[in-house]
Design a protein around this motif. Structure first.
Motif, mmCIF file in Angstrom:
data_model
loop_
_atom_site.group_PDB
_atom_site.id
_atom_site.type_symbol
_atom_site.label_atom_id
_atom_site.label_comp_id
_atom_site.label_asym_id
_atom_site.label_seq_id
_atom_site.Cartn_x
_atom_site.Cartn_y
_atom_site.Cartn_z
ATOM 1 N N UNK A 32 -5.549 -7.971 -2.492
ATOM 2 C CA UNK A 32 -5.825 -8.709 -1.259
ATOM 3 C C UNK A 32 -5.265 -7.958 -0.061
ATOM 4 N N UNK A 33 -4.076 -7.396 -0.221
ATOM 5 C CA UNK A 33 -3.488 -6.622 0.873
ATOM 6 C C UNK A 33 -4.329 -5.383 1.184
ATOM 7 N N UNK A 34 -4.830 -4.723 0.155
ATOM 8 C CA UNK A 34 -5.698 -3.561 0.380
ATOM 9 C C UNK A 34 -6.947 -3.966 1.148
ATOM 10 N N UNK A 35 -7.517 -5.106 0.789
ATOM 11 C CA UNK A 35 -8.704 -5.594 1.491
ATOM 12 C C UNK A 35 -8.364 -5.927 2.940
ATOM 13 N N UNK A 36 -7.194 -6.529 3.162
ATOM 14 C CA UNK A 36 -6.788 -6.889 4.518
ATOM 15 C C UNK A 36 -6.607 -5.657 5.398
ATOM 16 N N UNK A 37 -6.215 -4.554 4.804
ATOM 17 C CA UNK A 37 -5.964 -3.333 5.580
ATOM 18 C C UNK A 37 -7.219 -2.475 5.727
ATOM 19 N N UNK A 84 -8.051 -9.033 11.499
ATOM 20 C CA UNK A 84 -6.615 -9.298 11.639
ATOM 21 C C UNK A 84 -5.916 -8.331 12.593
ATOM 22 N N UNK A 85 -6.710 -7.528 13.316
ATOM 23 C CA UNK A 85 -6.182 -6.600 14.329
ATOM 24 C C UNK A 85 -5.172 -5.611 13.732
ATOM 25 N N UNK A 86 -5.436 -5.188 12.500
ATOM 26 C CA UNK A 86 -4.579 -4.203 11.821
ATOM 27 C C UNK A 86 -3.126 -4.674 11.754
ATOM 28 N N UNK A 87 -2.954 -5.981 11.599
ATOM 29 C CA UNK A 87 -1.600 -6.549 11.650
ATOM 30 C C UNK A 87 -0.698 -6.007 10.553
ATOM 31 N N UNK A 88 -1.248 -5.772 9.358
ATOM 32 C CA UNK A 88 -0.391 -5.367 8.247
ATOM 33 C C UNK A 88 0.056 -3.919 8.339
ATOM 34 N N UNK A 89 -0.486 -3.175 9.299
ATOM 35 C CA UNK A 89 -0.031 -1.802 9.534
ATOM 36 C C UNK A 89 0.936 -1.715 10.713
#
Length: 523
Positions: free
Chosen positions: A335-340, A347-352
């Motif tokens: 899921x995290x890979x998909x989010x990134x 999500x405006x690249x929030x996880x990076x």
């Protein structure tokens, strides 16, 4: 002294007690046991992914399978006089039925919205077939002067060893590498190979010319059916899966924890986990703003996010000027890979963002360890719990008194907690059960709800130690698309046809919220 009892050979053929035949037949016992256990695990896995996998459903499958084993053992009695051809025929039928079971259940679910009838039928049929194996094998192994006790010991040892192999092969090899449909088909192929080896090298002298010809033809037909299934499995999955979603599927993967599907029609991108909608890009801002911004009313600095792997909660947190650190604990790295990647624009690249620290772990385990770690994993000014609805026992533990007690332990003095709590309209028992459960951890609670078109009426629980927290927005909050002070004040008002319910909390010992959620879905 009386000699130990010896089992007779009904069909008059020579016993299979030679040094070559007996090991081969015992090996067949182990293989058949491995396949039989894999078939049961296939049914249990499909009960989770298709039927929600409640404790009642899982217990019924296990109990039904065990009962069917007994029925199969009794049903095998008339076949003992012709044990050799009966065993070969049984293994061929079992290979085909077991190999096709996952496909039948999946297609039934996608076309009819339920697979309960097929699940019950598959459990009964496979259980009966597996139960008939042991009497036939005991008959084939009997007659060489060995006592019944020694024979049973050999059979049990081979049977349990095979069950161990099957129990390990399904979760660690078949399911992650080839999936449910191909995994059951591969297991069916193994069953057919075992039948072919036994027929060719062990029972050849006990099978007449006609029986050998019929067995060969049946094996070829069965192997062809399963081979076609292996080749066409992906097309079957894609065709069946597309029927489950109104919009075209643009991404589909199965992680170690769940099925992840993205659909898109025009600007509307939707994420589904195990078939449950997580967000729609056209209105997710309503849900995300309502979840995040009330818990930021005191301008926290350090925020913990449990779940929220799509990165949307982190996006809203990073928009608030007071937030300097976000620790996000998410179980599924897929899921995290998909989010990134696919979700990064939303999500405006929030996880990076350098302010976000990602932790791949189970939230319950991480919280349990955080309180005694002494490494800065406690003392959060705010906690956002953004987890899927508790429609399985695994998720139900994350909506328990014990879980919220662990959350309260990592809060800094004056810190606040917010929990996505389901729909007070569609699943009122589950919603108010969540509110009661959060309160049972010693926190004051403030329930509220908003309208999200893709979800309907959706509820949340804001909590803090020392009494119910006020619903408010920070003066420093960024400009929001949906939420404002007036709308938030209205969110605390519940209509007369959905009044507050005072319910017993859900605990690890009694996960009441799972049945609440499933009952709401059924309605």
């Amino acid at each position: 002294m009386t000699a130990p009892p010896v089992l007779a050979v009904p069909d008059g053929a020579p016993p299979l007690g030679s040094r070559r035949a007996r090991p081969l037949l015992l090996a067949a016992v182990a293989v058949c046991a491995a396949c039989g256990l894999v078939y049961e695990l296939v049914l249990l896995t499909l009960a989770v992914t298709l039927a929600g996998g409640g404790i009642a459903v899982t217990s019924l499958i296990v109990a039904g399978f065990v009962a069917a084993l007994g029925v199969g053992a009794l049903a095998a009695k008339p076949l003992l006089a012709h044990a050799a051809p009966a065993f070969v025929a049984l293994e061929i039928v079992l290979g085909v039925v077991g190999g096709l079971s996952a496909t039948a259940l999946y297609v039934a679910f996608s076309f009819h919205g339920t697979s309960s009838a097929v699940l019950v039928l598959a459990t009964a049929v496979i259980g009966v077939l597996v139960g008939a194996e042991v009497p036939l094998l005991m008959t084939l192994l009997a007659g060489d002067g060995r006592s019944a006790g020694r024979l049973v010991a050999d059979l049990n040892a081979a049977d349990y060893a095979g069950a161990l192999v099957g129990g390990l092969a399904w979760p660690f090899v078949l399911l992650p590498l080839v999936g449910q449909i191909r995994g059951s088909a591969v297991t069916g192929m193994v069953n057919l190979v075992a039948a072919a080896v036994v027929a060719a090298f062990v029972l050849r002298g006990r099978l007449g010319v006609r029986a050998r010809a019929l067995a060969t033809a049946a094996l070829l037909v069965a192997a062809t059916v399963l081979a076609v299934l292996l080749v066409q499995a992906q097309d079957i999955v894609e065709t069946s899966r597309q029927r489950l979603y109104a919009d075209p599927v643009v991404a589909d993967l199965t992680s170690a924890y769940q099925q992840i599907v993205l659909t898109q029609r025009g600007p509307d991108l939707r994420l589904y986990l195990d078939g449950d909608l997580q967000f729609s890009s056209v209105d997710e801002h309503r849900y995300t703003e309502a979840l995040v911004h009330p818990v930021l009313s005191r301008d926290p600095s350090r925020v913990l996010v449990l779940g929220g792997g799509d990165g949307l909660a982190a996006r809203e947190l990073l928009r608030h000027p007071s937030v300097t650190e976000v620790v996000q604990v998410e179980l599924d790295p897929a899921v995290l890979d998909l989010a990134r990647t696919r979700l990064a624009e939303i999500n405006h690249h929030a996880l990076d963002d350098p302010r976000v620290r990602l932790v791949v772990d189970d939230g319950f385990r991480w919280l349990r360890d955080a309180g005694r770690a002494g490494d800065g994993t406690a003392g959060f000014d705010a906690v956002v719990v953004d987890l899927p609805d508790p429609d399985t026992p695994t998720l139900g533990r994350l909506y328990s008194t014990e879980f919220y007690g662990l959350v309260a332990r990592v809060l800094a003095p004056g810190g606040q907690l917010v929990v996505q709590s389901g729909s007070p309209y569609s699943t009122p028992q589950a919603y108010w059960r969540t509110v009661s459960t959060v309160a049972s951890a010693g926190l004051g609670v403030t329930p509220y709800h908003v309208h999200v078109p893709s979800f309907g009426d959706w509820g949340f629980t804001l909590a803090q130690a020392g009494g119910p927290p006020p619903l408010a927005l920070s003066p420093r909050a960024p400009e929001l698309r949906f939420l404002d002070d007036a709308g938030l004040a209205a969110a605390a008002v519940f209509p007369r046809d959905r009044p507050r319910l005072d319910l017993e909390p859900s605990t690890l010992d009694r996960p009441l919220i799972v049945d609440d959620t499933r009952a709401g879905y059924a309605r």
